[in-house]
Write a protein that holds these residues in place. Structure first.
Motif, PDB file in Angstrom:
ATOM      1  N   TYR A  86       0.824  -1.205   0.000  1.00 34.06           N
ATOM      2  CA  TYR A  86       0.000   0.000   0.000  1.00 34.06           C
ATOM      3  C   TYR A  86       0.858   1.255   0.000  1.00 34.06           C
ATOM      4  N   ASP A  87       0.269   2.308  -0.499  1.00 36.28           N
ATOM      5  CA  ASP A  87       0.889   3.629  -0.538  1.00 36.28           C
ATOM      6  C   ASP A  87       0.449   4.405   0.707  1.00 36.28           C
ATOM      7  N   ASN A  88       1.409   4.937   1.456  1.00 40.42           N
ATOM      8  CA  ASN A  88       1.048   5.724   2.645  1.00 40.42           C
ATOM      9  C   ASN A  88       0.946   7.213   2.353  1.00 40.42           C
ATOM     10  N   CYS A  89       1.314   7.627   1.143  1.00 39.95           N
ATOM     11  CA  CYS A  89       1.213   9.029   0.732  1.00 39.95           C
ATOM     12  C   CYS A  89       1.909   9.992   1.702  1.00 39.95           C
ATOM     13  N   VAL A  90       2.920   9.474   2.430  1.00 42.77           N
ATOM     14  CA  VAL A  90       3.682  10.274   3.394  1.00 42.77           C
ATOM     15  C   VAL A  90       2.746  10.949   4.389  1.00 42.77           C
ATOM     16  N   LYS A  91       1.694  10.246   4.765  1.00 44.88           N
ATOM     17  CA  LYS A  91       0.704  10.802   5.679  1.00 44.88           C
ATOM     18  C   LYS A  91       0.386   9.757   6.738  1.00 44.88           C
ATOM     19  N   LEU A  92       0.432  10.178   8.012  1.00 43.34           N
ATOM     20  CA  LEU A  92       0.207   9.232   9.098  1.00 43.34           C
ATOM     21  C   LEU A  92      -1.168   8.586   9.010  1.00 43.34           C
ATOM     22  N   SER A  93      -2.188   9.382   8.765  1.00 43.12           N
ATOM     23  CA  SER A  93      -3.543   8.824   8.767  1.00 43.12           C
ATOM     24  C   SER A  93      -3.720   7.801   7.648  1.00 43.12           C
ATOM     25  N   ILE A  94      -3.119   8.075   6.480  1.00 49.94           N
ATOM     26  CA  ILE A  94      -3.256   7.145   5.357  1.00 49.94           C
ATOM     27  C   ILE A  94      -2.450   5.873   5.629  1.00 49.94           C
ATOM     28  N   GLY A  95      -1.229   6.043   6.121  1.00 51.09           N
ATOM     29  CA  GLY A  95      -0.419   4.875   6.434  1.00 51.09           C
ATOM     30  C   GLY A  95      -1.028   4.038   7.533  1.00 51.09           C
ATOM     31  N   PHE A  96      -1.604   4.693   8.524  1.00 53.04           N
ATOM     32  CA  PHE A  96      -2.220   3.967   9.639  1.00 53.04           C
ATOM     33  C   PHE A  96      -3.424   3.166   9.145  1.00 53.04           C
ATOM     34  N   ARG A  97      -4.237   3.790   8.286  1.00 54.04           N
ATOM     35  CA  ARG A  97      -5.407   3.098   7.743  1.00 54.04           C
ATOM     36  C   ARG A  97      -4.971   1.912   6.891  1.00 54.04           C
ATOM     37  N   ALA A  98      -3.890   2.093   6.118  1.00 55.44           N
ATOM     38  CA  ALA A  98      -3.398   0.996   5.291  1.00 55.44           C
ATOM     39  C   ALA A  98      -2.895  -0.154   6.151  1.00 55.44           C
ATOM     40  N   ALA A  99      -2.203   0.157   7.248  1.00 56.70           N
ATOM     41  CA  ALA A  99      -1.699  -0.894   8.127  1.00 56.70           C
ATOM     42  C   ALA A  99      -2.836  -1.686   8.756  1.00 56.70           C
ATOM     43  N   LEU A 100      -3.895  -0.981   9.185  1.00 59.19           N
ATOM     44  CA  LEU A 100      -5.039  -1.687   9.768  1.00 59.19           C
ATOM     45  C   LEU A 100      -5.739  -2.539   8.710  1.00 59.19           C
ATOM     46  N   THR A 101      -5.784  -2.041   7.497  1.00 60.70           N
ATOM     47  CA  THR A 101      -6.368  -2.824   6.396  1.00 60.70           C
ATOM     48  C   THR A 101      -5.589  -4.120   6.186  1.00 60.70           C
ATOM     49  N   LEU A 102      -4.263  -4.006   6.240  1.00 61.51           N
ATOM     50  CA  LEU A 102      -3.437  -5.203   6.075  1.00 61.51           C
ATOM     51  C   LEU A 102      -3.648  -6.184   7.219  1.00 61.51           C
ATOM     52  N   ALA A 103      -3.811  -5.642   8.422  1.00 59.67           N
ATOM     53  CA  ALA A 103      -3.910  -6.524   9.585  1.00 59.67           C
ATOM     54  C   ALA A 103      -5.246  -7.225   9.683  1.00 59.67           C
ATOM     55  N   ASN A 104      -6.358  -6.531   9.298  1.00 56.22           N
ATOM     56  CA  ASN A 104      -7.667  -7.163   9.494  1.00 56.22           C
ATOM     57  C   ASN A 104      -8.340  -7.599   8.201  1.00 56.22           C
ATOM     58  N   GLY A 105      -7.704  -7.284   7.051  1.00 58.53           N
ATOM     59  CA  GLY A 105      -8.259  -7.752   5.791  1.00 58.53           C
ATOM     60  C   GLY A 105      -9.571  -7.116   5.425  1.00 58.53           C
ATOM     61  N   GLN A 106      -9.776  -5.898   5.784  1.00 58.63           N
ATOM     62  CA  GLN A 106     -11.068  -5.236   5.557  1.00 58.63           C
ATOM     63  C   GLN A 106     -11.384  -5.072   4.080  1.00 58.63           C
ATOM     64  N   ASP A 107     -10.325  -4.905   3.253  1.00 55.93           N
ATOM     65  CA  ASP A 107     -10.559  -4.689   1.826  1.00 55.93           C
ATOM     66  C   ASP A 107     -10.554  -5.991   1.019  1.00 55.93           C
ATOM     67  N   GLU A 108     -10.188  -7.104   1.675  1.00 53.29           N
ATOM     68  CA  GLU A 108     -10.079  -8.343   0.939  1.00 53.29           C
ATOM     69  C   GLU A 108     -11.262  -9.264   1.212  1.00 53.29           C
ATOM     70  N   ARG A 133       5.324   7.414  11.756  1.00 56.53           N
ATOM     71  CA  ARG A 133       4.274   6.469  11.358  1.00 56.53           C
ATOM     72  C   ARG A 133       4.526   5.087  11.951  1.00 56.53           C
ATOM     73  N   SER A 134       5.791   4.680  12.013  1.00 55.47           N
ATOM     74  CA  SER A 134       6.106   3.364  12.581  1.00 55.47           C
ATOM     75  C   SER A 134       5.759   3.305  14.056  1.00 55.47           C
ATOM     76  N   ILE A 135       5.968   4.401  14.772  1.00 51.66           N
ATOM     77  CA  ILE A 135       5.618   4.436  16.195  1.00 51.66           C
ATOM     78  C   ILE A 135       4.121   4.220  16.376  1.00 51.66           C
ATOM     79  N   ALA A 136       3.311   4.957  15.608  1.00 50.78           N
ATOM     80  CA  ALA A 136       1.850   4.854  15.744  1.00 50.78           C
ATOM     81  C   ALA A 136       1.352   3.479  15.321  1.00 50.78           C
ATOM     82  N   ILE A 137       1.832   2.992  14.172  1.00 51.63           N
ATOM     83  CA  ILE A 137       1.340   1.721  13.640  1.00 51.63           C
ATOM     84  C   ILE A 137       1.790   0.552  14.510  1.00 51.63           C
ATOM     85  N   SER A 138       3.080   0.539  14.886  1.00 51.07           N
ATOM     86  CA  SER A 138       3.606  -0.581  15.658  1.00 51.07           C
ATOM     87  C   SER A 138       3.030  -0.634  17.058  1.00 51.07           C
ATOM     88  N   ALA A 139       2.657   0.535  17.598  1.00 47.42           N
ATOM     89  CA  ALA A 139       2.035   0.534  18.928  1.00 47.42           C
ATOM     90  C   ALA A 139       0.721  -0.234  18.910  1.00 47.42           C
TER      91      ALA A 139
END
Length: 848
Positions: A86-108, A133-139
């Protein structure tokens, strides 16, 4: 079973199905725009623009690594890996949403087997590129133990295993980057530097690391610490550059991003701040946007820390095989590829994707040739973030391979169970990642420590100014970290370009080093690197540079004039080689010689009346004792030894008692002879015969010998090294041992001298033929005067001068006795022989 879900994606990404899927977060675009919120059935999606070619290459590197693993029969042989990037667009909110999508499979859409068992959407994520972004996502992912392996997040805070239990990274943390920079600072002797940091986790944590690691152990100080604003704040940047300009620090360390550097350098150019040695963090070491004719006169010679460069064979061919999906340009797995194609060839697909503004007016055919485009996308000679991505993917793959090679009944989990593709849990991969250890084709070892950090290694880069105003960035060394050896810096200094007229390393210190012979004194209210150099006091030295304390010299040593080493103390005693000692020795030998001459004269004229009339035997004894007095003074000259200290006072005391005893007996004989000359006085002579005279002298001398013996036995004089008079000299002297013994010895001599003086004084008016009493009176007066003056002079004289005073007293009193008692007689014997007759001597008596 396979992960076969298919659905159109609104988010920009690349996807490939597989038995096990790895997720990835990459910078596909530089900017993002969020639409206004509205009451719609679906949440609004942000629009990304400004395609990032290098971020896309990093994503393609992950795809290449997974494709390479799938073709490797030795690694995960029965498992097909897939990816969802996924593309995070250098934005925390976009990267965070993408990480959650990867973790819970919401788009698949996930297809499960009959037992409702299936793998999760992803078992591990490669990313993110930003520390924040890594701090927020990894937490969040850490709560569910989903492993996250970052290739670019360097904040040292991510090493906290309590907060980020499932975070790993293949790039060294900023803590090591700070250590690496400190190693370079130490290498060139730079102890005084400025620090500029970005206003984010990356910069602020680096600032804290510098503040804690610099100091007594780091050997440096910060002249200033400034936070660079994210926005273009001209006033603040102008202030910061003003601080840099006024500071005496010649080295400037910048922990920031290239955006911060552009704003900063524009102000540096405006104020024309030259003569600085820049040190770059890995975030902007390779920033080509700064390689301009405007900036290079100032940034030339920059030393930077860069991510380890690696080689990935086959990556360029893989990149050349990229092709867009002409049928579904937003379909599963192709949206980011199509956007890349539109950006590279300035074309668009029909219809253009909604929201993407990069496309030009021409239609893309899909047959365009990437090799015909001049772009850094295909330059694989300097792979740094991509190499970390490559290692991150392989780390996940090796961890998965280790899990799947588990023998049933010997597994590491509850009940010695093993994992499987059908029952794979992310936390199991975390367990296996902690034990990963492999070597890349480039020869680098990859493993993680207890904090999830990889073995640290950085390249040291140097910016070389080119004639056209551009720059070439060369690798001039490396810094490696090792648990056993510590940080190791290797530099090829011959390759380093210095942007100074001297073409040499600059000097950046707050205070120059304190040379040997001085100690370092901190300046009040200043950093520890600012100090004064104070000379060591006398008697103390320093033989090292920047010593905090001066050390005292050993007892028999003293500081050199430069206070940088100890030298033997000067020794002082009454020496035969110095003028004073030579004079006293000469006087002593002269007195001895005169005694011998007088003794020879008296012996030669022993039958003459004047010799016989003055008791020749006592005269000979007196001359011998005077000779001993002169000779005993030699014992006071020269370096004191035990035997000389013991002998000098004993010889002095006995010699003078013998001398004074002879004088006393001589005086008593004069009185006896005078009484015998009167009627009825013959009886008095029987008490002063020759044997009585000898016995009296012997007894009186024996008493002094007994005093000396008791003194030597009870408290013997001994040599002593005296440092009280002069702390830089050793005064060799003889301590008397017993002051009472010395006082008794002198007192006994004084008693005999006073007694002789009194008797001679009473006999001073005897007839002329017995006028020796006058000479004895005069000689005793001289003797007593000398020794009365001796006592205060001896007490107040230090060191060798006390010995000189005593020798002078011995010689003066001896010469006084010799001249007073024997001078007139020698005058008559040698110069007035006509008076050396019985008639002449008796005539004087009759005439009176």
């Amino acid at each position: 079973m396979s992960y076969q879900g298919i659905q159109l994606h609104k988010r920009s990404g690349m996807h490939k199905a597989g038995d096990v899927v790895f997720g990835g977060l990459f910078e596909g675009h530089f900017f993002s725009v969020f639409p206004d919120l509205s009451f719609t059935s679906k949440p609004p999606q942000p629009t990304c623009h400004g395609f990032d070619v290098l971020g896309f290459r990093q994503a393609q590197t992950m795809a290449f690594a997974i494709d390479e693993i799938n073709r490797n029969s030795n690694l995960l042989p029965n498992v097909t890996l897939g990816y969802s990037l996924y593309d995070n667009c250098v934005k925390l909110s976009i990267g965070f949403r993408a990480a959650l999508t990867l973790a819970n499979g919401q788009d698949e859409q996930i297809t499960l087997n009959e037992t409702c068992v299936g793998s999760p959407p992803v078992v591990g994520i490669v990313g993110d590129s930003s520390s924040t972004r890594s701090i927020a996502i990894s937490a969040v992912l850490g709560l569910y133990r989903v492993p996250m392996v970052s290739y670019f997040a360097t904040c040292s805070c991510l090493s906290d295993r309590q907060k980020f239990p499932s975070f790993f990274r293949t790039i060294p943390s900023d803590a090591f980057q700070v250590h690496a920079m400190i190693q370079i600072l130490k290498h060139f002797g730079w102890t005084w530097m400025g620090l500029l940091v970005s206003d984010d986790d990356y910069g602020l944590h680096a600032a804290r690391s510098f503040q804690s690691d610099l100091g007594p152990s780091g050997g440096g100080c910060l002249a200033y610490l400034e936070v660079l604003p994210w926005s273009n704040d001209p006033t603040e940047i102008q202030r910061i550059v003003g601080v840099m300009k006024k500071s005496t620090a010649r080295v400037v360390i910048v922990f920031a991003h290239e955006t911060n550097m552009i704003n900063l350098m524009e102000e540096v150019v405006r104020q024309h701040v030259t003569g600085l040695q820049w040190m770059a963090s890995e975030a902007w070491t390779a920033a080509t946007v700064l390689h301009t004719p405007q900036f290079m006169p100032y940034l030339g010679g920059t030393l930077g820390i860069a991510i380890r460069r690696g080689e990935i064979p086959g990556l360029k061919n893989f990149l050349l095989q990229i092709r867009p999906d002409l049928h579904h340009n937003t379909s599963y797995g192709n949206s980011m590829v199509n956007q890349f194609w539109e950006f590279m060839f300035r074309c668009r697909f029909a219809p253009p994707p909604a929201g993407w503004v990069e496309a030009g007016g021409a239609l893309c055919t899909g047959e365009e040739d990437l090799e015909n485009v001049e772009t850094e996308f295909l330059d694989v000679s300097n792979l740094r973030p991509e190499y970390n991505v490559y290692k991150a993917v392989y780390a996940l793959a090796y961890a998965l391979d280790d899990l799947l090679h588990c023998e049933p009944g010997r597994g590491p989990f509850k009940g010695h169970s093993c994992s499987s593709v059908q029952r794979l849990e992310p936390w199991q991969l975390v367990y296996s990642l902690e034990k990963v250890n492999f070597t890349t084709p480039f020869g680098d070892q990859v493993s993680f420590d207890e904090n999830g950090d990889a073995l640290p290694v950085y390249d040291v880069m140097n910016w070389i100014s080119l004639p056209d105003g551009g720059a070439e960035v060369l690798t001039v060394g490396e810094v490696k970290g090792s648990a056993s050896k510590g940080d190791e810096l290797i530099l090829d200094e011959d390759k380093i370009f210095w942007n100074f007229e001297s073409n040499q390393s600059p000097r950046s210190v707050c205070s120059e080093d304190c040379p040997p012979g001085t100690r370092l004194v901190r300046k009040k209210g200043k950093p520890v690197c600012c100090f004064d150099c104070v000379p060591c006091p006398k008697g103390k030295i320093t033989n090292k540079t920047n010593s905090m304390e001066c050390i005292s010299c050993p007892e028999d040593f003293w500081s050199s004039p430069q206070r940088d080493h100890c030298v033997p103390k000067k020794t002082e005693f009454l020496s035969y080689h110095e003028p004073l000692g030579i004079c006293l020795t000469t006087a002593s030998l002269l007195g001895t010689f005169i005694c011998v001459v007088v003794l020879g004269i008296f012996f030669h004229y022993r039958r003459t009346p004047i010799v016989r009339a003055n008791n020749s035997e006592l005269s000979f004894q007196l001359l011998l004792s005077l000779k001993l007095c002169f000779l005993c003074s030699l014992l006071f000259i020269g370096r004191p030894r035990l035997w000389t200290c013991q002998l000098r006072h004993a010889a002095f005391g006995i010699s003078f008692v013998l001398c004074v005893s002879c004088i006393l007996v001589k005086t008593m004989v004069v009185l006896a002879v005078f009484k015998a000359s009167k009627p009825g006085g013959e009886a008095s002579l029987k008490w002063f015969g020759v044997m009585q005279q000898r016995g009296t002298v012997l007894v009186l001398t024996s008493i002094q010998a007994a005093i000396c013996t008791a003194w030597l036995v009870s408290a013997s004089p001994s040599p002593h090294k005296n440092t009280q008079y002069h702390i830089d000299k050793i005064i060799y002297e003889c301590v008397v041992g017993s002051t009472i013994g010395f006082a008794v010895l002198l007192g006994y001599i004084g008693l005999l001298a006073i007694l002789s003086f009194l008797i001679a004084f009473l006999a001073r008016n005897l007839p002329d033929n017995f006028n020796e009493a006058k000479l004895i009176t005069f000689s005793m007066l001289i003797f007593c005067a000398v020794w009365v003056a001796f006592v205060p002079a001896y007490i107040s004289s230090p060191g060798k001068y006390a010995d000189a005073v005593e020798v002078f007293a011995i010689l003066a009193s001896s010469f006084g006795l010799l001249v007073a008692l024997f001078g007139p007689k020698c005058y008559i014997i040698l110069l007035r022989p006509e008076r050396n007759t019985r008639k002449a001597i008796m005539g004087r008596g009759i005439g009176s």
